[in-house]
Design a protein around this motif. Sequence first.
Motif, PDB file in Angstrom:
ATOM      1  N   GLY A  86     -23.628  -8.321  22.177  1.00 26.94           N
ATOM      2  CA  GLY A  86     -23.748  -9.307  21.102  1.00 26.94           C
ATOM      3  C   GLY A  86     -23.190  -8.786  19.784  1.00 26.94           C
ATOM      4  N   GLU A  87     -22.755  -9.725  18.952  1.00 26.70           N
ATOM      5  CA  GLU A  87     -22.265  -9.401  17.610  1.00 26.70           C
ATOM      6  C   GLU A  87     -23.394  -8.776  16.798  1.00 26.70           C
ATOM      7  OE1 GLU A  87     -22.414 -12.189  19.182  1.00 26.70           O
ATOM      8  OE2 GLU A  87     -23.003 -13.906  17.959  1.00 26.70           O
ATOM      9  N   MET A  88     -23.060  -7.808  15.982  1.00 27.77           N
ATOM     10  CA  MET A  88     -24.056  -7.226  15.078  1.00 27.77           C
ATOM     11  C   MET A  88     -23.434  -7.151  13.692  1.00 27.77           C
ATOM     12  SD  MET A  88     -26.086  -4.435  17.374  1.00 27.77           S
ATOM     13  CE  MET A  88     -24.728  -3.535  18.082  1.00 27.77           C
ATOM     14  N   ALA A 168     -20.742 -18.682  18.024  1.00 28.02           N
ATOM     15  CA  ALA A 168     -21.224 -19.398  16.834  1.00 28.02           C
ATOM     16  C   ALA A 168     -22.726 -19.186  16.737  1.00 28.02           C
ATOM     17  CB  ALA A 168     -20.909 -20.880  16.961  1.00 28.02           C
ATOM     18  N   SER A 169     -23.200 -18.747  15.576  1.00 26.22           N
ATOM     19  CA  SER A 169     -24.638 -18.494  15.498  1.00 26.22           C
ATOM     20  C   SER A 169     -25.214 -18.869  14.142  1.00 26.22           C
ATOM     21  CB  SER A 169     -24.928 -17.025  15.817  1.00 26.22           C
ATOM     22  OG  SER A 169     -24.250 -16.196  14.929  1.00 26.22           O
ATOM     23  N   ALA A 170     -26.525 -19.017  14.147  1.00 17.31           N
ATOM     24  CA  ALA A 170     -27.332 -19.366  12.967  1.00 17.31           C
ATOM     25  C   ALA A 170     -27.122 -20.810  12.517  1.00 17.31           C
ATOM     26  CB  ALA A 170     -27.066 -18.401  11.805  1.00 17.31           C
ATOM     27  N   VAL A 250     -29.169 -18.443  24.893  1.00 14.81           N
ATOM     28  CA  VAL A 250     -30.548 -18.720  24.474  1.00 14.81           C
ATOM     29  C   VAL A 250     -31.149 -17.413  23.970  1.00 14.81           C
ATOM     30  CG1 VAL A 250     -32.813 -19.455  25.275  1.00 14.81           C
ATOM     31  CG2 VAL A 250     -30.761 -20.566  26.162  1.00 14.81           C
ATOM     32  N   GLU A 251     -31.483 -17.386  22.703  1.00  9.30           N
ATOM     33  CA  GLU A 251     -31.960 -16.130  22.129  1.00  9.30           C
ATOM     34  C   GLU A 251     -33.476 -16.151  21.936  1.00  9.30           C
ATOM     35  OE1 GLU A 251     -29.934 -13.074  19.550  1.00  9.30           O
ATOM     36  OE2 GLU A 251     -30.765 -14.478  18.125  1.00  9.30           O
ATOM     37  N   ALA A 252     -34.132 -15.271  22.632  1.00  7.34           N
ATOM     38  CA  ALA A 252     -35.581 -15.119  22.514  1.00  7.34           C
ATOM     39  C   ALA A 252     -35.854 -14.024  21.475  1.00  7.34           C
ATOM     40  CB  ALA A 252     -36.150 -14.760  23.877  1.00  7.34           C
ATOM     41  N   GLY A 293     -32.142 -11.366  23.798  1.00  3.79           N
ATOM     42  CA  GLY A 293     -33.445 -11.098  23.193  1.00  3.79           C
ATOM     43  C   GLY A 293     -34.383 -10.413  24.147  1.00  3.79           C
ATOM     44  N   GLY A 294     -34.697  -9.168  23.835  1.00  5.17           N
ATOM     45  CA  GLY A 294     -35.686  -8.452  24.632  1.00  5.17           C
ATOM     46  C   GLY A 294     -35.115  -7.780  25.869  1.00  5.17           C
ATOM     47  N   LEU A 295     -33.783  -7.713  25.975  1.00  5.10           N
ATOM     48  CA  LEU A 295     -33.197  -7.135  27.186  1.00  5.10           C
ATOM     49  C   LEU A 295     -32.815  -5.671  26.926  1.00  5.10           C
ATOM     50  CD1 LEU A 295     -30.996 -10.185  28.270  1.00  5.10           C
ATOM     51  CD2 LEU A 295     -33.419  -9.725  28.707  1.00  5.10           C
ATOM     52  N   GLY A 315     -28.297  -6.589  22.246  1.00  5.89           N
ATOM     53  CA  GLY A 315     -28.015  -6.296  20.843  1.00  5.89           C
ATOM     54  C   GLY A 315     -28.628  -4.990  20.393  1.00  5.89           C
ATOM     55  N   SER A 316     -29.940  -5.018  20.124  1.00  6.60           N
ATOM     56  CA  SER A 316     -30.615  -3.871  19.505  1.00  6.60           C
ATOM     57  C   SER A 316     -30.194  -2.529  20.106  1.00  6.60           C
ATOM     58  CB  SER A 316     -32.138  -4.014  19.673  1.00  6.60           C
ATOM     59  OG  SER A 316     -32.611  -5.086  18.908  1.00  6.60           O
ATOM     60  N   VAL A 317     -30.241  -2.452  21.411  1.00  7.27           N
ATOM     61  CA  VAL A 317     -29.989  -1.179  22.093  1.00  7.27           C
ATOM     62  C   VAL A 317     -28.584  -0.658  21.785  1.00  7.27           C
ATOM     63  CG1 VAL A 317     -29.615  -0.241  24.400  1.00  7.27           C
ATOM     64  CG2 VAL A 317     -31.656  -1.621  23.939  1.00  7.27           C
TER      65      VAL A 317
HETATM   66  N1  FMN Z   1     -26.468 -12.199  16.053  1.00  5.58           N
HETATM   67  C1  FMN Z   1     -25.580 -13.022  15.463  1.00  5.58           C
HETATM   68  O1  FMN Z   1     -25.348 -14.094  15.971  1.00  5.58           O
HETATM   69  N2  FMN Z   1     -24.915 -12.646  14.333  1.00  5.58           N
HETATM   70  C2  FMN Z   1     -25.123 -11.436  13.755  1.00  5.58           C
HETATM   71  O2  FMN Z   1     -24.515 -11.137  12.741  1.00  5.58           O
HETATM   72  C3  FMN Z   1     -26.048 -10.564  14.364  1.00  5.58           C
HETATM   73  N3  FMN Z   1     -26.280  -9.327  13.851  1.00  5.58           N
HETATM   74  C4  FMN Z   1     -27.137  -8.481  14.481  1.00  5.58           C
HETATM   75  C5  FMN Z   1     -27.315  -7.193  13.978  1.00  5.58           C
HETATM   76  C6  FMN Z   1     -28.151  -6.308  14.613  1.00  5.58           C
HETATM   77  C7  FMN Z   1     -28.288  -4.934  14.069  1.00  5.58           C
HETATM   78  C8  FMN Z   1     -28.864  -6.718  15.755  1.00  5.58           C
HETATM   79  C9  FMN Z   1     -29.796  -5.780  16.441  1.00  5.58           C
HETATM   80  C10 FMN Z   1     -28.696  -7.986  16.252  1.00  5.58           C
HETATM   81  C11 FMN Z   1     -27.827  -8.876  15.639  1.00  5.58           C
HETATM   82  N4  FMN Z   1     -27.584 -10.149  16.153  1.00  5.58           N
HETATM   83  C12 FMN Z   1     -26.706 -10.989  15.534  1.00  5.58           C
HETATM   84  C13 FMN Z   1     -28.197 -10.558  17.426  1.00  5.58           C
HETATM   85  C14 FMN Z   1     -27.446  -9.947  18.615  1.00  5.58           C
HETATM   86  O3  FMN Z   1     -26.123 -10.409  18.694  1.00  5.58           O
HETATM   87  C15 FMN Z   1     -28.163 -10.285  19.930  1.00  5.58           C
HETATM   88  O4  FMN Z   1     -28.129 -11.669  20.148  1.00  5.58           O
HETATM   89  C16 FMN Z   1     -29.595  -9.820  19.908  1.00  5.58           C
HETATM   90  O5  FMN Z   1     -29.687  -8.567  19.289  1.00  5.58           O
HETATM   91  C17 FMN Z   1     -30.153  -9.741  21.306  1.00  5.58           C
HETATM   92  O6  FMN Z   1     -31.492  -9.363  21.265  1.00  5.58           O
HETATM   93  P1  FMN Z   1     -32.013  -7.839  21.310  1.00  5.58           P
HETATM   94  O7  FMN Z   1     -31.905  -7.351  19.916  1.00  5.58           O
HETATM   95  O8  FMN Z   1     -33.406  -7.977  21.761  1.00  5.58           O
HETATM   96  O9  FMN Z   1     -31.119  -7.108  22.261  1.00  5.58           O
END
Ligand code: FMN
Length: 527
Positions: A86-88, A168-170, A250-252, A293-295, A315-317
């Motif tokens: 995922g994008e960060m 596309a997010s948010a 789908v983001e949990a 989310g949560g994976l 994402g987080s990991v």
């Molecule tokens: N999601 C977006 O759609 N746009 C973002 O700019 C974005 N930035 C993130 C930055 C960080 C540091 C993290 C941890 C997540 C971000 N996310 C963002 C969400 C991730 O793309 C991903 O959907 C999400 O982290 C998945 O859940 P998890 O953190 O439980 O793995």
Amino acid sequence: MSVLAAPDSPATCPPVFTPDGIAALARRIREPVHIVSGPDGRELGLATGSVTGVPVLGTLPPLYPEWLGGRTFCAAHGIRFPYVAGEMANGIATTRMVSAMARAEMLGFFGAGGLAYADVERAVRTLADELRSHPNWGVNLIHSPAEPELEFRVAQLLLRCGVPRISASAFMELTPAVVLCSARGLRRDPDGRIVRRTRMLAKVSRPEVAERFLSPAPAALLDRLVREGELTLQEAELAALVPVAEDITVEADSGGHTDNRPLSVLLPGIAALRDTLCRRFGYHHAVGIGAAGGLGTPAAVAAAFALGASYVVVGSVNQTATEAGLSDEAKAMLCEADVADVAMAPAADMFELGVRLQVLSRGTMFAQRAGRLHAAYRTYGSLEEIPAPVRAPIERDVLRAPFDEVWRRTVAFWERRDPAEITRAESDPKHRMALVFRWYLGSSSRWAITGETVRRADYQIWCGPAMGAFNRWAAGTFLAEPAHRSVVQIALNLLEGAALLTRAHQLRTYGVPLPSGALAHTPCALG
Ligand code: FMN
């Protein structure tokens, strides 16, 4: 019941009935395995190859990590594994991370959120150049309610540079930018089928938002884009026949912006909505549902696929991956996290609205300090109204500078980014207070990225509970070593583990007495 071996069986392994024997055969997931019953007809065991002497109750086909999700998703994106990095925001999901994912036949999104236009442009051009022949990479288009022009310019940039995938997010409502990305380049192929130039994945955490992306774009927005010369009439007509996004993530409960909902609640509901809307609009293409989310463990990934996800998003990991654009110190802090070491804190981009996001709480005071700023913002009308006993600790402990000094830095920032913010703040003291407090929220993310050690206790590190779960799983293994933790090794290990657990689940449903934990995967070098 059959006593015949499957024709494609590999080397024969005679029937096994002991816990160790069952576990060893069950782990060979890339081979078919027979469920056999013992001579007394009661105990169940496993065998491979040609089986003689005992009845075969059933045969499980080979199981590959590649096959856990939706084959149509992988085909549509030209990838081998149904897995997305995922994008960060702020470039934490770097171009290097996106390239690594693309080369490993997975999908990755560059974290364009929070960056200035010029930085996004630089990254997009780098990726477009490096990954010219790859369809499997993309960039985040993040809704920027406070900066609609920036959102639209980024959309135009992504289209101009031929970015093949956009996440596309948010978005709560559809905007011209997101509809433009969805509709630009729509055409019919020689067989009359509608094809897209750019494929959009929409990240949602609410059914009502999912519905907007699962429906065709609203006529009013399409008409407007046609009038402005951004879309042709034909593109707009075709856009009325297809969903805005053909994959819905789908983001949990995740790191960063999150509604903290459980995946098991959200995903099946949105999948059912997808089915309803696909029927209603008569779409010809399958719409994939992804899980985010949560994976952070194989079990979580296997569960997401079992819920019906076509693909998973991590994402987080990935913030602790070698390719992540985060300081080594912040990565080390994340590696110490347990599942409960997260907290909700005010978000910089929607501070005034009281929007919160999930951050790391272990080793940093950011969540409490940002919370204090937001409490002051809610309570008082301006910086001047804040009484000395409240103001002094904020200036001393949180900002580490007087309000006036922070305001000077704030002005310097907005002069480059959007001078209209300063003009507004000069006539609106509450807005001035918001900008001063947002200086802290914006800086705290940057400190974590660059490794501003003196500000360690203020690091803002977005993080969900998946990080702690991953740390427990990876402790003492190959992936515990920072140098081994590439985004691709994380992905391959999570998928391998998920495939093993899926096999365990299949065998359990047959009643095979698989010892608990027998199919746990210990991270190792894969690929
Ligand atoms: N999601 C977006 O759609 N746009 C973002 O700019 C974005 N930035 C993130 C930055 C960080 C540091 C993290 C941890 C997540 C971000 N996310 C963002 C969400 C991730 O793309 C991903 O959907 C999400 O982290 C998945 O859940 P998890 O953190 O439980 O793995």
